[in-house]
Design a protein around this motif. Sequence first.
Motif, PDB file in Angstrom:
ATOM      1  N   GLU A 291       0.787  -1.242   0.000  1.00  9.75           N
ATOM      2  CA  GLU A 291       0.000   0.000   0.000  1.00  9.75           C
ATOM      3  C   GLU A 291       0.822   1.296   0.000  1.00  9.75           C
ATOM      4  OE1 GLU A 291      -2.471  -3.179   2.134  1.00  9.75           O
ATOM      5  OE2 GLU A 291      -0.400  -2.463   2.260  1.00  9.75           O
ATOM      6  N   PRO A 292       1.900   1.421   0.804  1.00 17.80           N
ATOM      7  CA  PRO A 292       2.624   2.701   0.794  1.00 17.80           C
ATOM      8  C   PRO A 292       3.192   3.068  -0.579  1.00 17.80           C
ATOM      9  CG  PRO A 292       3.188   1.469   2.758  1.00 17.80           C
ATOM     10  CD  PRO A 292       2.392   0.541   1.878  1.00 17.80           C
ATOM     11  N   GLU A 293       3.769   2.097  -1.275  1.00 20.79           N
ATOM     12  CA  GLU A 293       4.324   2.380  -2.603  1.00 20.79           C
ATOM     13  C   GLU A 293       3.210   2.726  -3.587  1.00 20.79           C
ATOM     14  OE1 GLU A 293       6.920   0.337  -6.216  1.00 20.79           O
ATOM     15  OE2 GLU A 293       6.627  -0.784  -4.359  1.00 20.79           O
ATOM     16  N   ALA A 294       2.152   1.940  -3.595  1.00 26.86           N
ATOM     17  CA  ALA A 294       1.050   2.201  -4.528  1.00 26.86           C
ATOM     18  C   ALA A 294       0.449   3.588  -4.281  1.00 26.86           C
ATOM     19  CB  ALA A 294      -0.021   1.116  -4.390  1.00 26.86           C
ATOM     20  N   ALA A 295       0.251   3.937  -3.015  1.00 31.32           N
ATOM     21  CA  ALA A 295      -0.319   5.246  -2.690  1.00 31.32           C
ATOM     22  C   ALA A 295       0.627   6.375  -3.088  1.00 31.32           C
ATOM     23  CB  ALA A 295      -0.630   5.316  -1.194  1.00 31.32           C
ATOM     24  N   TYR A 296       1.931   6.200  -2.820  1.00 37.39           N
ATOM     25  CA  TYR A 296       2.921   7.215  -3.181  1.00 37.39           C
ATOM     26  C   TYR A 296       2.953   7.427  -4.693  1.00 37.39           C
ATOM     27  CZ  TYR A 296       7.515   9.197  -4.203  1.00 37.39           C
ATOM     28  OH  TYR A 296       8.541   9.963  -4.699  1.00 37.39           O
ATOM     29  N   ARG A 297       2.973   6.331  -5.449  1.00 39.51           N
ATOM     30  CA  ARG A 297       3.032   6.451  -6.915  1.00 39.51           C
ATOM     31  C   ARG A 297       1.782   7.132  -7.464  1.00 39.51           C
ATOM     32  NH1 ARG A 297       7.482   4.203  -8.999  1.00 39.51           N
ATOM     33  NH2 ARG A 297       8.525   2.510  -7.895  1.00 39.51           N
ATOM     34  N   ALA A 298       0.614   6.795  -6.917  1.00 37.67           N
ATOM     35  CA  ALA A 298      -0.634   7.434  -7.358  1.00 37.67           C
ATOM     36  C   ALA A 298      -0.640   8.913  -6.977  1.00 37.67           C
ATOM     37  CB  ALA A 298      -1.830   6.712  -6.750  1.00 37.67           C
ATOM     38  N   TRP A 299      -0.159   9.224  -5.775  1.00 41.27           N
ATOM     39  CA  TRP A 299      -0.073  10.605  -5.292  1.00 41.27           C
ATOM     40  C   TRP A 299       0.809  11.428  -6.230  1.00 41.27           C
ATOM     41  CZ3 TRP A 299       3.250  12.014  -0.459  1.00 41.27           C
ATOM     42  CH2 TRP A 299       2.875  13.249   0.065  1.00 41.27           C
ATOM     43  N   HIS A 300       1.966  10.867  -6.597  1.00 44.44           N
ATOM     44  CA  HIS A 300       2.876  11.556  -7.507  1.00 44.44           C
ATOM     45  C   HIS A 300       2.260  11.691  -8.901  1.00 44.44           C
ATOM     46  CE1 HIS A 300       6.144  11.726 -10.521  1.00 44.44           C
ATOM     47  NE2 HIS A 300       6.580  12.663  -9.705  1.00 44.44           N
ATOM     48  N   ARG A 301       1.668  10.630  -9.388  1.00 46.43           N
ATOM     49  CA  ARG A 301       1.092  10.620 -10.734  1.00 46.43           C
ATOM     50  C   ARG A 301       0.007  11.696 -10.874  1.00 46.43           C
ATOM     51  NH1 ARG A 301       0.587   5.544 -10.810  1.00 46.43           N
ATOM     52  NH2 ARG A 301      -1.497   5.452  -9.941  1.00 46.43           N
TER      53      ARG A 301
END
Length: 162
Positions: free
Chosen positions: A46-56
């Motif tokens: 979850e942390p990586e997926a959320a970070y990548r979506a946040w950045h995207r």
Amino acid sequence: MTEIEYVRGDATVPSGEGAKVIAHVCNDIGGWGRGFVLALSRRWPEPEAAYRAWHRDRAHNDFGLGAVQLVRVEPRVWVANMVGQRGIRRGGKGVPVRYEAVDTALARLADEVLRLGASVHMPRIGCGLAGGKWSCTEPLVAGRLAARGIAVTVYDHGEDGA
């Protein structure tokens, strides 16, 4: 003021009772793949997926230096993705860590942690791949978290400090 506790161990396995927030520093370019984030990703996707979506989707949110994203990974455990690093490369422009951004992120984190009634767990943030010095980061952690009565545990684990 609450004292910062230093322990040997893994910050992805925070000790103690109650709600916990695992805080770490991210870069501002969407890169996730070296350092402490690898340990996080081994435990939770979850942390990586959320970070990548946040950045995207950064054109439509608060992503940027000093921002904080809390990601729930267990019923009483959150990961705080704190943007405190400009880029990822060291070079003529100095190290990637931006202490002002870490300070801003810690101040924002403190409000959320107090709302959750949580303790904070972290490696020596900003001191691994971000290239910072703990002697510069520790006063920020003490001033923004410990001074507000938030219990902070710093984990030393392995040669890379992660």
